[in-house]
Design an enzyme around this catalytic site. Structure first.
Site, PDB file in Angstrom:
ATOM      1  N   PRO A   2      28.292  -3.669  55.565  1.00 36.50           N
ATOM      2  CA  PRO A   2      29.082  -4.470  56.503  1.00 36.50           C
ATOM      3  C   PRO A   2      28.659  -5.939  56.452  1.00 36.50           C
ATOM      4  O   PRO A   2      27.468  -6.258  56.420  1.00 36.50           O
ATOM      5  CB  PRO A   2      28.751  -3.855  57.857  1.00 36.50           C
ATOM      6  CG  PRO A   2      28.332  -2.461  57.541  1.00 36.50           C
ATOM      7  CD  PRO A   2      27.615  -2.554  56.220  1.00 36.50           C
ATOM      8  N   GLU A   3      29.637  -6.833  56.420  1.00 32.03           N
ATOM      9  CA  GLU A   3      29.354  -8.265  56.404  1.00 32.03           C
ATOM     10  C   GLU A   3      29.563  -8.836  57.810  1.00 32.03           C
ATOM     11  O   GLU A   3      29.787  -8.092  58.762  1.00 32.03           O
ATOM     12  CB  GLU A   3      30.247  -8.947  55.367  1.00 32.03           C
ATOM     13  CG  GLU A   3      30.035  -8.403  53.955  1.00 32.03           C
ATOM     14  CD  GLU A   3      30.899  -9.098  52.909  1.00 32.03           C
ATOM     15  OE1 GLU A   3      31.222 -10.285  53.093  1.00 32.03           O
ATOM     16  OE2 GLU A   3      31.254  -8.444  51.916  1.00 32.03           O
ATOM     17  N   LYS A  59      24.139 -10.377  59.437  1.00 30.86           N
ATOM     18  CA  LYS A  59      24.572  -8.982  59.404  1.00 30.86           C
ATOM     19  C   LYS A  59      23.691  -8.080  60.273  1.00 30.86           C
ATOM     20  O   LYS A  59      23.743  -6.860  60.168  1.00 30.86           O
ATOM     21  CB  LYS A  59      24.543  -8.474  57.963  1.00 30.86           C
ATOM     22  CG  LYS A  59      25.358  -9.322  56.984  1.00 30.86           C
ATOM     23  CD  LYS A  59      25.154  -8.845  55.560  1.00 30.86           C
ATOM     24  CE  LYS A  59      25.854  -9.753  54.560  1.00 30.86           C
ATOM     25  NZ  LYS A  59      25.664  -9.301  53.167  1.00 30.86           N
ATOM     26  N   ARG A 140      23.368   7.540  53.825  1.00 28.39           N
ATOM     27  CA  ARG A 140      22.272   7.437  52.860  1.00 28.39           C
ATOM     28  C   ARG A 140      20.882   7.298  53.490  1.00 28.39           C
ATOM     29  O   ARG A 140      19.882   7.228  52.788  1.00 28.39           O
ATOM     30  CB  ARG A 140      22.523   6.243  51.924  1.00 28.39           C
ATOM     31  CG  ARG A 140      23.788   6.376  51.097  1.00 28.39           C
ATOM     32  CD  ARG A 140      23.886   5.242  50.098  1.00 28.39           C
ATOM     33  NE  ARG A 140      25.125   5.255  49.346  1.00 28.39           N
ATOM     34  CZ  ARG A 140      25.445   4.370  48.417  1.00 28.39           C
ATOM     35  NH1 ARG A 140      24.608   3.389  48.124  1.00 28.39           N
ATOM     36  NH2 ARG A 140      26.592   4.448  47.766  1.00 28.39           N
TER      37      ARG A 140
END
Length: 303
Positions: A2-3, A59, A140
Site C-alpha cells: 500500500p502506498e 506508508k 505473508r
C-alpha cells in the site's frame, strides 16, 4: 505494498470508525509480528486504553492511545486492517478464522477472490467493546506492530530516517528543489521512490506522476529545468490527492477497512499499460527498470 493514498484511506476510515473506542482485548496467532514485547505484555499494556485517533507518515500508520501510548503498524506487502462487527470468541477454544461467525462486507463477483483471501489470513484481532473488532489480515506475515510511548514513536529508527511526507505542509516546492539539488545525478524516477527523501510515493504513483508531468523517469534530476520541476511537484499533489479521493488503488489486493476495493486503478493512464496506446499521443507505452523496479512511460510525450 500500500502506498500513501491507500494508507491515508485506511487512516481516514479508522478515525471515522474506531476513534473513541476502548481496546478490551487482543488476540494473535502470529506474535512474532509484535516487535519489542511478548504477547502477554502487549495484551496487558493495550487493554483498557482508549483510541485517541489515527494518523500517518508516508506508508506508516499510527494509532494514538490514551495514557501516552501509540500503536505503530506497517502493512508491508499484504497487510490489511478491517473493522467489523463481531462478538469475542470464547476463550476456551482455539480461534479458527474459517469457523468464526462474522459480519463480512459485500463484494461484487469480480472481487470475491480477494475478499476471501483477506478474510482467511486474519493474524491479529483488537477487540473494541461488545461487538466491534479491528482485524489485521496478513497473507505473508511480513507486517509488524509496535507499541511505544507516543513521544518516543518518532524516534524509532525506521521512522526517524523517513523523508518529508509527500502531502505534508512541510513538502513545499522549495523543499522539493532542495531534494533534487542534493540528488542531481540520480534519475528522478528513483528519487520519487526514495522513502528517505520523500515518504509515501511508490511504484504506481511514480509512473503516473511523471507521465502527467511529461518527464521520463530516467532523466537525471540535474537535467530538469524549472518548469519541469514545477510540473512534477504539481502532479505529486494532484495524483496523490485524486487517488485518495478514489480511495486508493486495488491494482493488486489492497482493500479498505470495509474490505472494499479502491477506484484509482480505473483511471490509471500509464502504470502496467505496456503495449497499449498512450491516451495523449497514441505512442505505445513502454516498460523499463530503475533500481530493479518496473517503471512505465510514453516515449512520445515524456521527454
Amino acid at each position: 505494498m500500500p502506498e500513501l493514498p491507500e494508507v491515508e484511506t485506511v487512516v481516514m476510515d479508522l478515525n471515522q470508525k474506531i476513534k473513541g473506542d476502548v481496546i478490551t482485548d487482543f488476540w494473535s496467532e502470529w506474535p512474532k509480528a509484535i516487535k519489542g514485547k511478548m504477547l502477554k505484555e502487549f495484551q496487558k499494556e493495550i487493554k483498557g486504553r482508549k483510541i485517541v485517533g489515527a494518523r500517518r507518515i508516508g506508508k506508516n500508520i499510527f494509532i494514538d492511545l490514551s495514557g501516552g501510548k501509540t500503536l505503530y503498524i506497517h502493512l508491508k506487502m499484504t497487510g490489511h486492517l478491517l473493522v467489523k462487527t463481531q462478538s469475542r470468541p470464547p476463550k476456551a477454544r482455539l480461534f479458527d478464522p474459517r469457523q468464526e461467525t462474522q459480519l463480512k462486507p459485500s463484494f461484487s463477483s469480480a472481487h470475491d477472490y480477494f475478499a476471501d483471501k483477506v478474510n482467511q489470513y486474519i493474524r491479529h484481532k483488537f477487540f473494541l467493546g461488545k461487538n466491534k473488532v479491528m482485524e489485521f489480515s496478513d497473507v505473508r506475515k511480513f507486517a509488524k506492530i509496535v507499541l511505544d510511548d507516543t513521544q518516543k514513536i518518532a524516534e524509532l529508527k525506521e521512522i526517524k530516517k523517513l523523508g518529508v511526507d509527500a502531502l505534508s505542509p512541510e513538502f513545499t516546492f522549495k523543499k522539493f528543489g532542495e531534494i533534487l539539488e542534493k540528488q542531481k545525478h540520480k534519475p528522478i524516477g528513483i528519487i520519487l521512490m526514495d522513502q528517505e527523501k520523500i515518504a509515501g510515493i511508490g511504484n504506481i504513483y511514480r509512473s503516473e506522476i511523471l507521465y502527467e508531468a511529461g518527464v521520463l523517469p530516467q532523466r537525471q534530476a540535474g537535467s530538469l529545468n524549472a518548469a519541469e520541476k514545477k510540473l512534477i511537484y504539481k502532479y505529486i499533489q494532484k495524483v496523490l490527492e485524486k487517488a485518495i479521493k478514489l480511495r486508493g488503488t486495488s491494482e493488486s489486493d489492497y482493500r479498505d477497512t470495509s474490505g472494499a476495493p479502491g477506484g484509482f486503478q480505473k483511471v490509471m493512464k500509464i502504470y502496467k499499460k505496456t503495449g497499449k496506446k498512450c491516451p495523449k499521443c497514441d505512442t505505445m507505452v513502454e516498460r523499463s527498470t530503475l533500481a530493479q523496479r518496473s517503471v512505465f512511460f510514453c516515449p512520445g510525450c515524456q521527454k
